[in-house]
Design an enzyme around this catalytic site. Structure first.
Site, PDB file in Angstrom:
ATOM      1  N   HIS A   1     -13.646   0.096  10.189  1.00  0.00           N
ATOM      2  CA  HIS A   1     -12.948   0.856   9.148  1.00  0.00           C
ATOM      3  C   HIS A   1     -11.447   0.925   9.374  1.00  0.00           C
ATOM      4  O   HIS A   1     -10.667   0.817   8.431  1.00  0.00           O
ATOM      5  CB  HIS A   1     -13.550   2.263   9.130  1.00  0.00           C
ATOM      6  CG  HIS A   1     -13.051   3.143   8.036  1.00  0.00           C
ATOM      7  ND1 HIS A   1     -13.196   2.826   6.700  1.00  0.00           N
ATOM      8  CD2 HIS A   1     -12.436   4.355   8.065  1.00  0.00           C
ATOM      9  CE1 HIS A   1     -12.674   3.800   5.966  1.00  0.00           C
ATOM     10  NE2 HIS A   1     -12.192   4.728   6.763  1.00  0.00           N
TER      11      HIS A   1
ATOM     12  N   ARG B   1      -9.085   8.071  15.144  1.00  0.00           N
ATOM     13  CA  ARG B   1      -8.252   8.699  14.109  1.00  0.00           C
ATOM     14  C   ARG B   1      -8.990   9.862  13.463  1.00  0.00           C
ATOM     15  O   ARG B   1     -10.145   9.723  13.043  1.00  0.00           O
ATOM     16  CB  ARG B   1      -7.906   7.663  13.044  1.00  0.00           C
ATOM     17  CG  ARG B   1      -7.127   8.213  11.880  1.00  0.00           C
ATOM     18  CD  ARG B   1      -6.875   7.099  10.878  1.00  0.00           C
ATOM     19  NE  ARG B   1      -8.126   6.576  10.369  1.00  0.00           N
ATOM     20  CZ  ARG B   1      -8.662   6.916   9.203  1.00  0.00           C
ATOM     21  NH1 ARG B   1      -8.069   7.781   8.412  1.00  0.00           N
ATOM     22  NH2 ARG B   1      -9.796   6.391   8.817  1.00  0.00           N
TER      23      ARG B   1
ATOM     24  N   GLU C   1     -13.976  17.031   6.436  1.00  0.00           N
ATOM     25  CA  GLU C   1     -14.370  15.727   6.978  1.00  0.00           C
ATOM     26  C   GLU C   1     -14.527  15.852   8.481  1.00  0.00           C
ATOM     27  O   GLU C   1     -14.164  16.888   9.076  1.00  0.00           O
ATOM     28  CB  GLU C   1     -13.351  14.648   6.598  1.00  0.00           C
ATOM     29  CG  GLU C   1     -13.457  14.216   5.141  1.00  0.00           C
ATOM     30  CD  GLU C   1     -12.641  12.970   4.801  1.00  0.00           C
ATOM     31  OE1 GLU C   1     -12.283  12.213   5.724  1.00  0.00           O
ATOM     32  OE2 GLU C   1     -12.366  12.770   3.620  1.00  0.00           O
TER      33      GLU C   1
ATOM     34  N   ALA D   1      -8.984   3.834  -0.260  1.00  0.00           N
ATOM     35  CA  ALA D   1      -9.236   5.074   0.484  1.00  0.00           C
ATOM     36  C   ALA D   1      -9.916   6.098  -0.421  1.00  0.00           C
ATOM     37  O   ALA D   1      -9.414   6.429  -1.489  1.00  0.00           O
ATOM     38  CB  ALA D   1      -7.927   5.634   1.028  1.00  0.00           C
ATOM     39  N   GLN D   2     -11.040   6.586   0.026  1.00  0.00           N
ATOM     40  CA  GLN D   2     -11.795   7.543  -0.802  1.00  0.00           C
ATOM     41  C   GLN D   2     -11.373   8.969  -0.478  1.00  0.00           C
ATOM     42  O   GLN D   2     -10.901   9.718  -1.320  1.00  0.00           O
ATOM     43  CB  GLN D   2     -13.296   7.366  -0.548  1.00  0.00           C
ATOM     44  CG  GLN D   2     -13.836   6.027  -1.011  1.00  0.00           C
ATOM     45  CD  GLN D   2     -15.348   5.923  -0.857  1.00  0.00           C
ATOM     46  OE1 GLN D   2     -16.026   6.875  -0.507  1.00  0.00           O
ATOM     47  NE2 GLN D   2     -15.867   4.731  -1.117  1.00  0.00           N
ATOM     48  N   GLY D   3     -11.560   9.327   0.809  1.00  0.00           N
ATOM     49  CA  GLY D   3     -11.451  10.717   1.256  1.00  0.00           C
ATOM     50  C   GLY D   3     -10.214  11.444   0.789  1.00  0.00           C
ATOM     51  O   GLY D   3     -10.258  12.225  -0.166  1.00  0.00           O
ATOM     52  N   GLY D   4      -9.076  11.214   1.400  1.00  0.00           N
ATOM     53  CA  GLY D   4      -7.909  11.939   0.946  1.00  0.00           C
ATOM     54  C   GLY D   4      -6.779  12.002   1.944  1.00  0.00           C
ATOM     55  O   GLY D   4      -6.662  11.161   2.830  1.00  0.00           O
TER      56      GLY D   4
ATOM     57  N   GLY E   1       0.839  -1.194   0.000  1.00  0.00           N
ATOM     58  CA  GLY E   1       0.000   0.000   0.000  1.00  0.00           C
ATOM     59  C   GLY E   1       0.875   1.244   0.000  1.00  0.00           C
ATOM     60  O   GLY E   1       2.085   1.183  -0.276  1.00  0.00           O
TER      61      GLY E   1
ATOM     62  N   ARG F   1     -15.712  10.654  14.306  1.00  0.00           N
ATOM     63  CA  ARG F   1     -16.392   9.430  13.862  1.00  0.00           C
ATOM     64  C   ARG F   1     -16.952   8.596  15.002  1.00  0.00           C
ATOM     65  O   ARG F   1     -18.001   7.976  14.863  1.00  0.00           O
ATOM     66  CB  ARG F   1     -15.429   8.581  13.040  1.00  0.00           C
ATOM     67  CG  ARG F   1     -15.258   9.151  11.680  1.00  0.00           C
ATOM     68  CD  ARG F   1     -14.488   8.242  10.770  1.00  0.00           C
ATOM     69  NE  ARG F   1     -14.234   9.041   9.576  1.00  0.00           N
ATOM     70  CZ  ARG F   1     -13.308   8.784   8.679  1.00  0.00           C
ATOM     71  NH1 ARG F   1     -12.544   7.723   8.813  1.00  0.00           N
ATOM     72  NH2 ARG F   1     -13.146   9.560   7.642  1.00  0.00           N
TER      73      ARG F   1
ATOM     74  N   SER G   1      -5.074   0.967   1.058  1.00  0.00           N
ATOM     75  CA  SER G   1      -4.761   2.302   0.548  1.00  0.00           C
ATOM     76  C   SER G   1      -5.538   2.598  -0.717  1.00  0.00           C
ATOM     77  O   SER G   1      -6.072   3.691  -0.906  1.00  0.00           O
ATOM     78  CB  SER G   1      -3.279   2.424   0.189  1.00  0.00           C
ATOM     79  OG  SER G   1      -2.474   2.236   1.295  1.00  0.00           O
TER      80      SER G   1
ATOM     81  N   LEU H   1      -3.553   8.406   5.406  1.00  0.00           N
ATOM     82  CA  LEU H   1      -2.699   8.489   4.212  1.00  0.00           C
ATOM     83  C   LEU H   1      -1.531   9.433   4.482  1.00  0.00           C
ATOM     84  O   LEU H   1      -0.418   9.218   4.014  1.00  0.00           O
ATOM     85  CB  LEU H   1      -3.504   8.950   2.985  1.00  0.00           C
ATOM     86  CG  LEU H   1      -4.441   7.913   2.348  1.00  0.00           C
ATOM     87  CD1 LEU H   1      -5.181   8.513   1.156  1.00  0.00           C
ATOM     88  CD2 LEU H   1      -3.710   6.646   1.919  1.00  0.00           C
TER      89      LEU H   1
ATOM     90  N   HIS I   1     -16.543   3.383  10.662  1.00  0.00           N
ATOM     91  CA  HIS I   1     -16.956   4.501   9.807  1.00  0.00           C
ATOM     92  C   HIS I   1     -18.475   4.596   9.879  1.00  0.00           C
ATOM     93  O   HIS I   1     -19.161   3.583   9.737  1.00  0.00           O
ATOM     94  CB  HIS I   1     -16.499   4.262   8.364  1.00  0.00           C
ATOM     95  CG  HIS I   1     -16.531   5.507   7.540  1.00  0.00           C
ATOM     96  ND1 HIS I   1     -17.717   6.115   7.161  1.00  0.00           N
ATOM     97  CD2 HIS I   1     -15.532   6.279   7.042  1.00  0.00           C
ATOM     98  CE1 HIS I   1     -17.428   7.201   6.455  1.00  0.00           C
ATOM     99  NE2 HIS I   1     -16.114   7.325   6.377  1.00  0.00           N
TER     100      HIS I   1
HETATM  101  C1  SIN Z   1     -13.723   8.640   3.980  1.00  0.00           C
HETATM  102  O1  SIN Z   1     -13.551   9.013   2.815  1.00  0.00           O
HETATM  103  O2  SIN Z   1     -14.739   8.880   4.619  1.00  0.00           O
HETATM  104  C2  SIN Z   1     -12.647   7.839   4.629  1.00  0.00           C
HETATM  105  C3  SIN Z   1     -11.429   8.631   4.806  1.00  0.00           C
HETATM  106  C4  SIN Z   1     -10.663   8.115   5.989  1.00  0.00           C
HETATM  107  O3  SIN Z   1     -10.969   7.058   6.501  1.00  0.00           O
HETATM  108  O4  SIN Z   1      -9.768   8.820   6.451  1.00  0.00           O
END
Ligand code: SIN
Length: 523
Positions: A346, A381, A118, A50-53, A13, A285, A47, A387, A238
């Protein structure tokens, strides 16, 4: 001639690849042979999913101090402040480097980076590429790994155990034992340094956003070698995985969707986060997941709703194309109707205990990324900090490995046998299901003393089932996975039992402390 430093990286990853590239770059002149090994290609890594960033301070009105404070706040008083400071300070530099390497992040109308909001962040600081940021990082890093003459890659090996020696140099890791997932060949690989970057362990739970390979193999190997862990009780759920019971895999709906304006609704249509936390739908979260869990329990509902209809359709399509396509494939249209969501396991906030350079409690062994417990995340977290961690700490680990130098002569790698795969037995399949559906359900979002102790007792008994399966001649990947999953489950459950107080993602309803009041639903 002096031999090259030999390094094994387990996992491919972002953490594993960024470490390998850093080390190869640093040691160009001294010489290094880095062997990256994994069971599958990086497209199946956590990895990549992973969507968010990447959380990074890029806005002039934001500051690393604010990023630090948000991380510490979400971490519930359990972070290592020095590690937090080190990591958040390097966010912007990491983004610049990735851009130089060809990463394509979303930009605004004026060409500046577009940072998303986020949960738990006091500013918009999540740098992203649509809803596929992890895949973008993997693309950029993998292209460099492929071209690097000092890095070799094998994608058919499952790591089984660490090789540990205890001689005049002291106790240290000098390699790993692997099984080839195709041929069943068992091999010993010797190295001066072993780096575990094996990712998460979400597969220990019934519902997880993690891919199938997230079995906690690195943590389990470390445990078998007696390497200390930390913070394993802290499992992040999540809040918004798509509820689709007919689907085998659980699909994540990024928190950035709430960052763009979506809101959570109770089954009866009322706003879910009203009166729960001052950050509302973008609370940390653990707070949101617990609020959803409470509503699902009280109203005996299998899911709640995420209403994204307030986000303009064009924006949704631009920023969340994968989520939109996935919803459409299931006959759901987020532009027109709320979509059903539920929490899912998650991220493991803890892991193999390391310092800020990724060094573990065993000489010669490093751990990076989700399998490591660096202390960055504490009890929960902060979104998109992982990331970032996977980019920053490997850089420091590479410096540390470089200064560790070549050890004495290594034994030659050797094949030590071959298993003839049998496929999983009924016993292994049912034991895996019981582990996820029954035992770890007691070690989920809300825990109770009785449930934790029952899970602990049952987890001890599973060992006998595994031994029976092995003695009956079963040699399956599922049995190897079960061995790892049970070890990780024991670490999570055991540390949850020992946690003296509720913090972040660890919530024991029987713990009677003032802190718990802060996250109880107020209406
Ligand atoms: C998300 O895109 O909600 C996940 C991002 C993350 O877990 O940091």
């Amino acid at each position: 001639m002096k031999r090259k430093l030999k390094v094994i990286v387990v996992g491919n990853g972002v953490a594993g690849m960024s470490f390998a590239l850093r080390l190869a770059d640093r040691m160009k002149t001294e010489g290094v042979a880095i062997h990256m090994l994994s069971r599958t290609g990086p497209e199946y890594s956590n990895s990549n999913a992973a969507q968010g960033g990447v959380a990074a301070v890029i806005h002039p009105l934001d500051s690393w101090e604010q990023h630090r404070d948000d991380t510490l706040e979400v971490g519930g008083g359990r972070c290592e402040p020095a590690v937090v400071e080190l990591v958040v300070k390097e966010g912007a530099a990491c983004i610049r480097e990735l851009l130089d390497q060809g990463a394509r992040f979303d930009t605004d109308d004026r060409g500046g980076l577009n940072a998303a909001r986020e949960g738990g962040h006091s500013a918009a600081r999540v740098v992203h590429r649509g809803d596929r940021t992890g895949a973008e990082l993997v693309r950029v890093l993998q292209a460099q790994v492929k071209l690097n003459p000092n890095i070799s890659v094998t994608e058919t090996l499952m790591a089984l155990d660490l090789l540990v020696t205890d001689d005049r140099l002291g106790r240290r890791c000098n390699g790993i034992r692997t099984i080839d997932v195709g041929s069943g060949e068992i091999k010993l690989h010797h190295a001066d340094v072993v780096v575990l970057a094996t990712g998460g362990a979400g597969q220990v739970y019934r519902h997880t956003t993690n891919p199938a390979g997230a079995t906690g193999s690195g943590v389990a190997m470390a445990m078998r070698a007696g390497v200390p862990l930390r913070d394993m009780a802290f499992v992040q759920f999540h809040p918004t995985a798509l509820y689709a019971p007919e689907q085998e895999a659980t699909f994540l709906v990024s928190e950035a969707v709430r960052g763009a304006g979506a809101v959570l609704l109770q089954p009866n249509g009322e706003r879910l986060m009203d009166g729960v936390h001052h950050m509302g739908d973008l609370a940390p979260r653990n707070v949101v997941a617990r609020a959803i869990h409470a509503v699902m329990r009280q109203q005996n509902a299998p899911h709640v709703w995420l209403d994204a209809t307030l986000i303009r359709e064009a924006r949704f399509a631009r920023e969340f194309p994968m989520i939109q396509a996935h919803c459409w494939s299931l006959g759901l249209d987020p532009a027109r109707e709320p979509i059903p969501v539920m929490p899912a396991a998650h991220y493991i906030c803890g892991g193999i205990r390391t310092d800020a350079q990724g060094r573990t409690g065993l000489d010669g062994l490093y751990a990076l990324g989700e399998c490591a417990g660096s202390g960055l995340h504490g009890a929960d977290r902060l979104a998109s900090n992982s990331l970032l961690e996977a980019l920053v700490i490997p850089k420091h680990a590479a410096n540390s490995v470089m200064s560790s130098g070549v050890q004495n002569a290594l034994p030659h790698d050797a094949v030590t046998g071959r298993y003839h795969f049998t496929g999983p037995s009924f016993l292994t399949i049912t034991t895996m299901k019981t582990l996820r559906d029954r035992m770890m359900d007691q070690v989920g979002i809300v825990r109770e003393d009785a449930g934790l102790h029952a899970a602990w007792r049952d987890l001890k008994k599973i060992r006998q089932d595994m031994e029976r399966a092995w003695a009956s001649g079963e040699r399956s990947m599922e049995l190897f996975d079960l061995r790892d999953l049970v070890m990780v489950a024991r670490a999570i459950c055991g540390q949850a039992i020992e946690e003296p107080r509720n913090a972040g993602t660890h919530w024991n309803a029987d713990a009677n402390d003032d802190h718990s009041l802060a996250t109880v639903r107020m209406n």
